[in-house]
Design an enzyme around this catalytic site. Structure first.
Site, PDB file in Angstrom:
ATOM      1  N   GLU A  73      -1.665  -4.177  -1.741  1.00 11.73           N
ATOM      2  CA  GLU A  73      -1.982  -5.439  -2.416  1.00 11.73           C
ATOM      3  C   GLU A  73      -3.422  -5.871  -2.155  1.00 11.73           C
ATOM      4  O   GLU A  73      -4.034  -6.523  -2.983  1.00 11.73           O
ATOM      5  CB  GLU A  73      -1.027  -6.548  -1.959  1.00 11.73           C
ATOM      6  CG  GLU A  73       0.372  -6.417  -2.523  1.00 11.73           C
ATOM      7  CD  GLU A  73       0.404  -6.589  -4.033  1.00 11.73           C
ATOM      8  OE1 GLU A  73      -0.241  -7.521  -4.538  1.00 11.73           O
ATOM      9  OE2 GLU A  73       1.069  -5.778  -4.709  1.00 11.73           O
ATOM     10  N   GLU A 113      -2.854  -6.919 -16.755  1.00  6.98           N
ATOM     11  CA  GLU A 113      -3.247  -6.281 -15.493  1.00  6.98           C
ATOM     12  C   GLU A 113      -2.832  -4.823 -15.562  1.00  6.98           C
ATOM     13  O   GLU A 113      -1.716  -4.515 -15.981  1.00  6.98           O
ATOM     14  CB  GLU A 113      -2.495  -6.873 -14.281  1.00  6.98           C
ATOM     15  CG  GLU A 113      -2.877  -8.261 -13.864  1.00  6.98           C
ATOM     16  CD  GLU A 113      -2.101  -8.726 -12.615  1.00  6.98           C
ATOM     17  OE1 GLU A 113      -1.356  -7.935 -12.016  1.00  6.98           O
ATOM     18  OE2 GLU A 113      -2.248  -9.906 -12.269  1.00  6.98           O
ATOM     19  N   LYS A 149      -4.514 -11.364   0.307  1.00  2.65           N
ATOM     20  CA  LYS A 149      -3.274 -11.219  -0.467  1.00  2.65           C
ATOM     21  C   LYS A 149      -2.163 -10.790   0.468  1.00  2.65           C
ATOM     22  O   LYS A 149      -2.307  -9.834   1.223  1.00  2.65           O
ATOM     23  CB  LYS A 149      -3.446 -10.154  -1.561  1.00  2.65           C
ATOM     24  CG  LYS A 149      -4.180 -10.656  -2.787  1.00  2.65           C
ATOM     25  CD  LYS A 149      -3.891  -9.790  -3.988  1.00  2.65           C
ATOM     26  CE  LYS A 149      -2.581 -10.209  -4.658  1.00  2.65           C
ATOM     27  NZ  LYS A 149      -2.289  -9.368  -5.844  1.00  2.65           N
ATOM     28  N   GLU A 206      -9.016  -7.913  -2.044  1.00  2.00           N
ATOM     29  CA  GLU A 206      -8.814  -9.302  -1.615  1.00  2.00           C
ATOM     30  C   GLU A 206      -8.054  -9.322  -0.293  1.00  2.00           C
ATOM     31  O   GLU A 206      -6.866  -9.047  -0.254  1.00  2.00           O
ATOM     32  CB  GLU A 206      -8.037 -10.062  -2.698  1.00  2.00           C
ATOM     33  CG  GLU A 206      -8.799 -10.181  -4.002  1.00  2.00           C
ATOM     34  CD  GLU A 206      -7.931 -10.696  -5.143  1.00  2.00           C
ATOM     35  OE1 GLU A 206      -7.590 -11.891  -5.138  1.00  2.00           O
ATOM     36  OE2 GLU A 206      -7.568  -9.895  -6.027  1.00  2.00           O
TER      37      GLU A 206
END
Ligand SMILES: *[C@@H]1O[C@H](CO)[C@@H](O)[C@H](O)[C@H]1NC(C)=O
Ligand SMILES: *[C@@H]1O[C@H](CO)[C@@H](O)[C@H](O)[C@H]1NC(C)=O
Ligand SMILES: *[C@@H]1O[C@H](CO)[C@@H](O)[C@H](O)[C@H]1NC(C)=O
Ligand SMILES: *[C@@H]1O[C@H](CO)[C@@H](O)[C@H](O)[C@H]1NC(C)=O
Ligand SMILES: *[C@@H]1O[C@H](CO)[C@@H](O)[C@H](O)[C@H]1NC(C)=O
Ligand SMILES: *[C@@H]1O[C@H](CO)[C@@H](O)[C@H](O)[C@H]1NC(C)=O
Ligand SMILES: *[C@@H]1O[C@H](CO)[C@@H](O)[C@H](O)[C@H]1NC(C)=O
Length: 466
Positions: free
Chosen positions: A332, A267, A326, A323
């Site tokens: 995040e 990542e 999250k 997203e």
């Protein structure tokens, strides 16, 4: 047919496979699914392939609909054993066999599964019960793959920079003493024996944002022309923070006697938005970081790092989508290359074939590269689920001292029928008391930060002052 260099690059996978290197340097993407508004697997696979031009994808599970949608696409896939299963698999070969039998074998080889990661950042978990089961679980899934004749799949696990006790200067890199001998040594032995990779999550955003005074932003974004860091131990010269972080891990491995294990960037990325009290999370920086990291990691010949010049660093950018479910700070939920509706947050080509100047449309200028100074309130987020507000309000009011006095009947902030205003007051009041102690303005997505004072009439909302 005579093949030019470009053809060789495009068709390099089978050719290189003959020489024993089964990966090209193309950049992949992490397909996280923690959103309630994400496109279907079939559409997501089209976006990965045609919009992002990625040839690899990493999943955080072995979602069967996604693995089916990836069939016959030529996209190489990394799947993951969920963290919750590591302890059980570590002591039960039958379970490892049956997990591989139902989650990997049915899709292989039509879906090009190439990597199986046992757990996600297990060694970052505060609960250490799983740490010592990690390597036994990795060994068991490797055996299970062999039993199911799934032969092209490497086994690994993802690790974050917090596996290091020391990372600066890079040559001082060493693993944390609580895992060094008991986990990292046997893991490195396993990775070396099976010719797998050290799957590393690397985010220059985090060290920079926690210390923006000391670390130059351009150094974190691969944009610095004049800032370099020389490692006094080796004399190696660093021109960006990413290389510094990766080399710290390489030196730590070397110290344990494994100088040659390949690193895979599992990542990396940069948030395109975040909370008011966060710094540098914006579209400009995210586009700059990710375009630069793609340019570096897809370059031919490979660039590598100062400790390993010329080595290929295969990689996955985090993440495919923003997203919305999250947990944690706002950043995040904003690492996506795409919005959930499938459009680009900013244009990017993971194949590395689009030169910088061909990206269309300008980028919005960054507005938050300096820490925000002033007041911040925590209010009900737009679109928050009304039915869930009541219990969040009760929770906020049950914490601390007098958090919700002013919203009691008869007091200045009581508004009959306006649950949203009362909840906003409770969130602001809670957060003003608890931010210093680590309290967050999140409430399962019901709350968001604002710099616009929500006070009204004689009702003054408590604020956090930065
Ligand atoms: C091992 O896993 C298998 C398959 O899930 C299960 O049937 C069995 O009970 C497990 N054995 C132990 C000792 O837990
Ligand atoms: C695991 O964590 C517990 C509780 O924090 C601690 O007492 C114990 O020493 C830890 N074990 C190891 C091996 O680090
Ligand atoms: C790592 O693997 C290489 C190649 O298989 C081998 O030569 C080397 O001895 C291994 N290193 C260790 C420390 O086991
Ligand atoms: C690098 O250049 C920038 C822009 O010219 C300047 O602001 C900065 O102070 C320089 N940094 C160093 C370490 O020379
Ligand atoms: C997709 O979503 C983004 C963010 O909400 C929005 O700005 C954009 O206009 C949307 N694009 C389309 C094509 O609907
Ligand atoms: C809204 O919240 C209620 C109560 O917590 C819950 O039962 C419901 O599923 C939620 N609705 C949505 C769309 O999330
Ligand atoms: C609430 O007030 C009491 C008494 O003044 C004090 O002991 C306690 O620490 C306070 N609690 C919080 C969360 O501030």
């Amino acid at each position: 047919m005579q093949m030019g260099l470009l053809d060789l690059l495009v068709f390099s996978v089978p050719l290189l496979a003959l020489c024993g290197a089964e990966f090209s340097s193309k950049v992949g993407v992490n397909y996280g699914q923690l959103g309630n508004n994400l496109p279907s697997p079939a559409r997501s696979v089209r976006l990965i392939k045609h919009r992002l031009k990625a040839q690899r994808v990493k999943l955080y599970d072995a979602n069967p609909s996604i693995l089916r949608a990836l069939k016959h696409t030529d996209i190489r896939v990394s799947v993951m054993v969920p963290n919750e299963l590591i302890n059980a698999i570590a002591v039960n070969q039958t379970l490892a066999d049956s997990w591989v039998g139902s989650n990997v074998a049915p899709f292989y080889p039509a879906t090009k599964i190439r990597y199986l990661l046992a757990g996600n950042e297990i060694l970052s978990s505060a609960d250490n019960t799983t740490w010592f089961n990690l390597v036994p679980a990795m060994r068991k899934v490797k055996i299970a793959l062999k039993r199911h004749r799934v032969l092209k799949v490497k086994v690994g696990t993802t690790l974050a920079m917090d596996v290091l006790a020391s990372s600066y200067p890079p040559s001082s890199g060493s693993f944390r003493p609580d895992v060094s001998d008991r986990v990292m040594k046997p893991m490195l032995q396993f990775l070396n024996r099976t010719k797998s990779f050290f799957f590393l999550d690397v985010y220059p955003y985090f060290p920079w944002s926690s210390d923006p005074k000391t670390i130059d932003l351009d150094y974190a974004l691969f944009e610095s022309k004049n800032v370099t860091v020389t490692d006094p131990g080796t004399g190696l010269v660093y021109t960006n923070l990413f290389d510094q972080m990766v080399d710290a891990v390489i030196f730590a491995m070397k110290k344990l006697g494994y100088p040659d294990i390949r690193v895979w960037i599992a990542e990396t990325g940069w948030p395109n938005a975040g909370d008011c009290d966060q710094i540098g999370a914006n579209i400009y920086n995210a586009a700059t970081y990710n375009r630069n990291v793609v340019k570096k990691l897809s370059a031919r010949p490979a660039i590598g790092t100062p400790a390993r010049p010329g080595w290929v660093l295969p990689s996955f950018i985090f993440a495919l989508y923003n997203e919305n479910q999250k947990p944690g700070p706002g950043t995040e939920r904003h690492f996506g290359l795409l919005y959930p509706n499938g459009s680009f947050v900013y244009e990017i080509d993971l194949s590395g074939e689009t030169p910088e100047r061909e990206y269309r449309g300008g980028l919005p200028a960054p507005t938050n590269n300096e820490p925000y100074k002033g007041k911040i309130w925590c209010v009900v987020a737009r679109g928050a689920n009304r039915s869930a507000l009541g219990s969040a309000l009760s929770y906020a009011c049950s914490q601390g001292n007098g958090t919700c006095g002013p919203i009691q009947p008869g007091k200045a902030c009581y508004r009959r029928g306006s649950l949203v205003r009362r909840a906003s007051y409770a969130f602001s009041s809670y957060w003003a008391q608890f931010r210093k102690a680590g309290g967050s303005c999140y409430f399962d997505g019901l709350a968001t930060q604002t710099i616009k004072d929500p006070s009204y009439g004689s009702c003054k909302f408590p604020a956090v002052t930065l």
